[in-house]
Write a protein that holds these residues in place. Structure first.
Motif, PDB file in Angstrom:
ATOM      1  N   MET A   8      -8.889 -44.000 115.136  1.00 14.28           N
ATOM      2  CA  MET A   8      -9.236 -43.792 113.725  1.00 14.28           C
ATOM      3  C   MET A   8      -8.341 -42.705 113.150  1.00 14.28           C
ATOM      4  N   VAL A   9      -7.925 -42.900 111.893  1.00 12.59           N
ATOM      5  CA  VAL A   9      -7.176 -41.886 111.160  1.00 12.59           C
ATOM      6  C   VAL A   9      -7.909 -41.613 109.848  1.00 12.59           C
ATOM      7  N   ILE A  10      -8.243 -40.343 109.638  1.00 10.41           N
ATOM      8  CA  ILE A  10      -8.896 -39.919 108.396  1.00 10.41           C
ATOM      9  C   ILE A  10      -7.893 -39.069 107.634  1.00 10.41           C
ATOM     10  N   ILE A  30      -6.095 -50.332 113.588  1.00  8.04           N
ATOM     11  CA  ILE A  30      -6.656 -48.984 113.557  1.00  8.04           C
ATOM     12  C   ILE A  30      -7.610 -48.847 112.375  1.00  8.04           C
ATOM     13  N   ARG A  31      -8.633 -48.012 112.514  1.00 10.59           N
ATOM     14  CA  ARG A  31      -9.584 -47.775 111.416  1.00 10.59           C
ATOM     15  C   ARG A  31      -9.055 -46.634 110.549  1.00 10.59           C
ATOM     16  N   GLY A  77      -6.758 -54.173 102.032  1.00 13.31           N
ATOM     17  CA  GLY A  77      -6.607 -53.833 103.442  1.00 13.31           C
ATOM     18  C   GLY A  77      -5.715 -52.665 103.758  1.00 13.31           C
ATOM     19  N   TYR A  78      -5.320 -51.866 102.755  1.00 14.68           N
ATOM     20  CA  TYR A  78      -4.498 -50.703 103.071  1.00 14.68           C
ATOM     21  C   TYR A  78      -5.293 -49.679 103.875  1.00 14.68           C
ATOM     22  N   PHE A  79      -6.592 -49.595 103.623  1.00 13.40           N
ATOM     23  CA  PHE A  79      -7.467 -48.761 104.435  1.00 13.40           C
ATOM     24  C   PHE A  79      -8.851 -49.389 104.410  1.00 13.40           C
ATOM     25  N   ASP A  80      -9.753 -48.874 105.280  1.00 13.49           N
ATOM     26  CA  ASP A  80     -11.041 -49.524 105.492  1.00 13.49           C
ATOM     27  C   ASP A  80     -12.187 -48.875 104.730  1.00 13.49           C
ATOM     28  N   ARG A  81     -11.996 -47.656 104.275  1.00  8.19           N
ATOM     29  CA  ARG A  81     -13.103 -46.973 103.594  1.00  8.19           C
ATOM     30  C   ARG A  81     -12.554 -45.876 102.703  1.00  8.19           C
ATOM     31  N   HIS A  82     -13.161 -45.703 101.544  1.00  5.14           N
ATOM     32  CA  HIS A  82     -12.827 -44.596 100.649  1.00  5.14           C
ATOM     33  C   HIS A  82     -14.108 -43.801 100.394  1.00  5.14           C
ATOM     34  N   ILE A  83     -14.137 -42.544 100.858  1.00  2.00           N
ATOM     35  CA  ILE A  83     -15.318 -41.705 100.708  1.00  2.00           C
ATOM     36  C   ILE A  83     -14.893 -40.351 100.171  1.00  2.00           C
ATOM     37  N   THR A  84     -15.862 -39.621  99.620  1.00  3.81           N
ATOM     38  CA  THR A  84     -15.584 -38.275  99.150  1.00  3.81           C
ATOM     39  C   THR A  84     -15.601 -37.301 100.325  1.00  3.81           C
ATOM     40  N   VAL A  85     -15.117 -36.087 100.072  1.00  4.44           N
ATOM     41  CA  VAL A  85     -15.088 -35.079 101.128  1.00  4.44           C
ATOM     42  C   VAL A  85     -16.505 -34.723 101.571  1.00  4.44           C
TER      43      VAL A  85
END
Length: 726
Positions: free
Chosen positions: A647-649, A673-674, A693-701
């Protein structure tokens, strides 16, 4: 006593000689270590620079490809609707050329006999630009293409530059025309490649499939095979250019690579040897192979190497002085006959931290067709709303004649079609963006949707359905199955309009680990020449007044977002759409196994992410978390080690490139990769990248800390959905 002194003197002489020999051996050893360290460091630095140059070449290639696609899409959008006259085409093209000035040299519109119907020349040099446009008119074929395509290029020996030609077939009434646009490739270089700075001395050039340079900072090399074909070998060494020929052949043989090149540069009319670091990658522009090459003079690395040598020489000098002082002290102690107790050893160590130098710039973010469609639809609605209000007011005016009332009804119908087009555009742009995948029963969702479809099916069509009794669980979005079936069935109604047998059939079956949903009709079928294009946005066979060409594109995107696939089979006896979805059981064991697959996590942080808080969350866990303040380090590791991170955040605000661009590169290097993007607040512009599909999730800090706690506790499955529904 004298004998003792004599023995002491002999011992002192022997000790002195031994000390000098040992000192010489130590110095030779130190110089050997310095040399080996220097060679190792040089190799590491060169390899690191080669990798960075390759990354730059890849990104520049992607940006150039996307930029040309964006220009073709702009032409297609400009002429998406039927053209009423040549005057309308002229106005649209005039606006298009002015909007992109000075990218286009101009355009020419010719009929099927290559007779010029319209000609617009842009730029200052009208005569030369006109000649290049006419050249394109003669060179480009008049085969019909309804989507803008790149077809050929032309090199001007006089100007030392290339012109790229884009063509598109336009229809006015019943007559067909071909629009040919002349694109200034020097302007593409100025917009995409020239802004990229590579350590202040490097540069990028582009070759075509024939290995001819099309774009280069030195204009005298454009249209040639390179430096070695422009300048005469005056070095006196007949093999001086051999390495340049080797580099050229190497580029022909492989898709991408890097190496050190022995080249030359012109200084005071003389050829001066110069080592270069080069990296290249190939891309395909409408089936033509282009090669993007990034090079950097080796002397740019002299700064870090000089610093390295200076530091090691300083260390060597210190050790040498300490050795001399130590030897002198030992000899003095032996000569004076004093007791030697112990010599205290002096330990000195220096830690060298070399931060990875990253030259990846903030390239142009490619605008997607969906985002553009959304903008157009919103602006379109702003224009439509007052017109619809005025038409409604006029329809209620009793003083208007019956004839004018009929005209108002026609206007109202056209406005309804325009409103439907706007709705379809927004549906295409949004496609349930930002919605989370949830665990649902496909059988239940399909049964509900079938009831709605059955009520809407005309009486002249026989409706049949076969829904399995088994529960089928998967990850999807509520209402998506209804959307899919309504779109497909509406097309089926239209296809069966003139059919002798009219039957619509919907089935849902479970086969192994797949759920198979199909929609069949007995309509006229889809012609072979169009079946490959039915999922393209804005492609329709119904005409602009009956369809927008967005329905099937939206359906396929919904199926893909659920991890499914979509196929179509068609003949003159009917058409069947088959959708396959992966079945998932939401058990505790599956949750744990998916989480257990993640062993190592990379977090690319900025000042707004509290690293201490994250470290506290992972304290005592089995996860290995690595922190980076620059995206280049993560990209470099993933390039070298596949499946290194689970996983990469990434934060959005990062040095040199933003989080979206970083995760896009990571996704290309490691598709499974997640990837999680964090920002201060939810940003709607990111939803398109999420759905594609560029990334799997968009969340706030703030949500990040909560999700990480969930990941550690395993109380419930963390909401990190994958393309297959996880």
């Amino acid at each position: 006593m004298n004998r003792i002194n004599k023995y002491n003197q002999i011992y002192a002489d022997v000790a002195q000689k031994f000390g000098l020999i040992m000192l010489a051996i130590i110095m030779l050893f130190i110089f050997y270590i310095d040399f080996k360290s220097y060679m190792t460091y040089s190799e590491v630095l060169i390899k690191q620079e080669e990798t960075q140059l390759l990354s730059i070449a890849r990104i520049v290639g992607d940006n150039m490809n996307n930029y040309l696609k964006q220009e073709r899409d702009k032409i297609d959008v400009t002429f998406a609707r039927q053209n009423e006259s040549l005057t309308e085409i002229h106005s649209k093209n005039k606006y298009l050329l002015d909007d992109s000035f000075p990218l286009y040299r101009g355009y020419v519109l010719v009929d099927e006999n290559r007779q010029i119907a319209d000609l617009v020349v842009s730029g200052g040099n009208i005569k030369k630009n006109r000649e290049k446009i006419i050249t394109g008119m003669k060179q480009v074929s008049l085969d019909k293409v309804y989507r803008a395509e790149i077809e050929g290029k032309h090199y001007s020996e006089a100007d030392k530059e290339y012109t790229l030609y884009i063509k598109k077939t336009l229809k006015v009434g019943e007559k067909m025309y071909t629009a040919i646009y002349a694109v200034n490739m020097s302007e593409i270089y100025n917009r995409i490649i020239k802004p990229v700075q590579i350590n202040g001395a490097g540069f990028i050039y582009v070759k075509d499939a024939a290995n001819t340079i099309m774009m280069h900072p030195h204009q005298d090399e454009i249209g040639t095979y390179g430096f070695h074909t422009v300048h005469e070998n005056t070095t006196g060494n007949p093999n001086a250019f051999d390495d340049l020929f080797r580099w050229t052949n190497y580029q022909k043989q492989v898709a991408e690579g890097y190496d050190v090149i022995q080249s030359y540069r012109l200084y005071n009319e003389e050829l001066v040897p110069e080592s270069m670091i080069g990296a290249f990658t190939k891309l395909y522009i409408q089936n033509e192979e282009w090669t993007v090459t990034a090079v950097l003079p080796m002397n740019v690395l002299s700064g870090p190497l000089t610093q390295f040598i200076t530091m090691f020489l300083l260390i060597t000098l210190i050790i040498f002085l300490l050795a001399i002082i130590g030897t002198a002290v030992c000899m003095n102690i032996v000569r004076q006959g004093k007791e030697i107790n112990y010599l205290r050893e002096i330990n000195s160590g220096m830690e060298m931290i070399q931060k990875q130098s990253d030259e990846i710039r903030n390239y142009q973010r490619v605008q997607s067709l969906g985002m553009m469609a959304s903008h157009i639809a919103h602006e379109f609605n702003n224009f439509l709303t007052p017109v619809m209000v005025y038409v409604d007011l006029l329809e209620g005016d009793e003083t208007i004649s019956d004839e004018n009332h009929e005209l108002l009804k026609e206007m109202s119908g056209s406005l309804d079609q325009a409103k439907q087009l706007s709705t379809d555009l927004l549906s295409f742009a949004r496609q349930d963006t930002g919605a989370k995948l949830s665990f649902m029963d496909l059988r239940d969702e399909t049964s509900k949707a079938v009831k709605i479809v059955k009520r809407l099916t005309p009486q002249k069509i026989k409706f049949e359905s076969e829904i399995t009794e088994e529960d089928i669980h998967l990850y999807g979005r509520k209402g998506n199955i209804e959307h899919i079936l309504l779109n497909l069935c509406k097309n089926a109604y239209d296809a069966m309009e003139g059919a002798a047998i009219r039957r619509l059939r919907i089935t849902l079956q479970k086969k192994d680990d797949e759920a198979v949903l199909s929609v069949s009709d007995t309509g006229c079928g889809i012609p072979d020449e169009t079946i490959e294009r039915i999922f393209e946005p804005f492609y329709t066979t119904k005409g602009s007044r009956q369809g927008t060409g967005l329905g099937l594109s939206v359906v396929k995107n919904i199926v893909t977002s659920m991890g499914g696939t979509m196929d179509v089979r068609s003949s003159n006896e009917g058409t069947t759409f088959i959708m396959r979805f992966p079945v998932t059981e939401d058990t505790k064991e599956n949750q744990i196994s998916r989480i257990a697959a993640i062993k190592r996590i990379a977090i690319i942080y900025n000042k707004k992410i509290n690293i201490e808080r994250i470290e506290e969350i992972f304290k005592g866990s089995t996860y290995r978390v690595e922190y980076f303040d620059h995206p280049a380090a993560v990209i470099s590791l993933i390039q070298k080690k596949k499946n290194y991170y689970g996983m990469v955040i990434s934060a959005y605000d990062l040095p040199l490139m933003n989080g979206v661009e970083t995760l896009k590169i990571v996704r290309r290097l490691e598709p499974e990769i997640r990837l999680i993007l964090t920002s201060d607040e939810k940003i709607t512009e990111f939803e398109w990248y999420l759905n594609n599909g560029y990334f799997d999730r968009h969340i706030t800090v703030k949500e990040l800390y909560k999700e990480l706690n969930t990941l550690i506790s395993l109380d419930k499955m963390p909401d990190f959905p994958q393309p297959n529904g996880e």
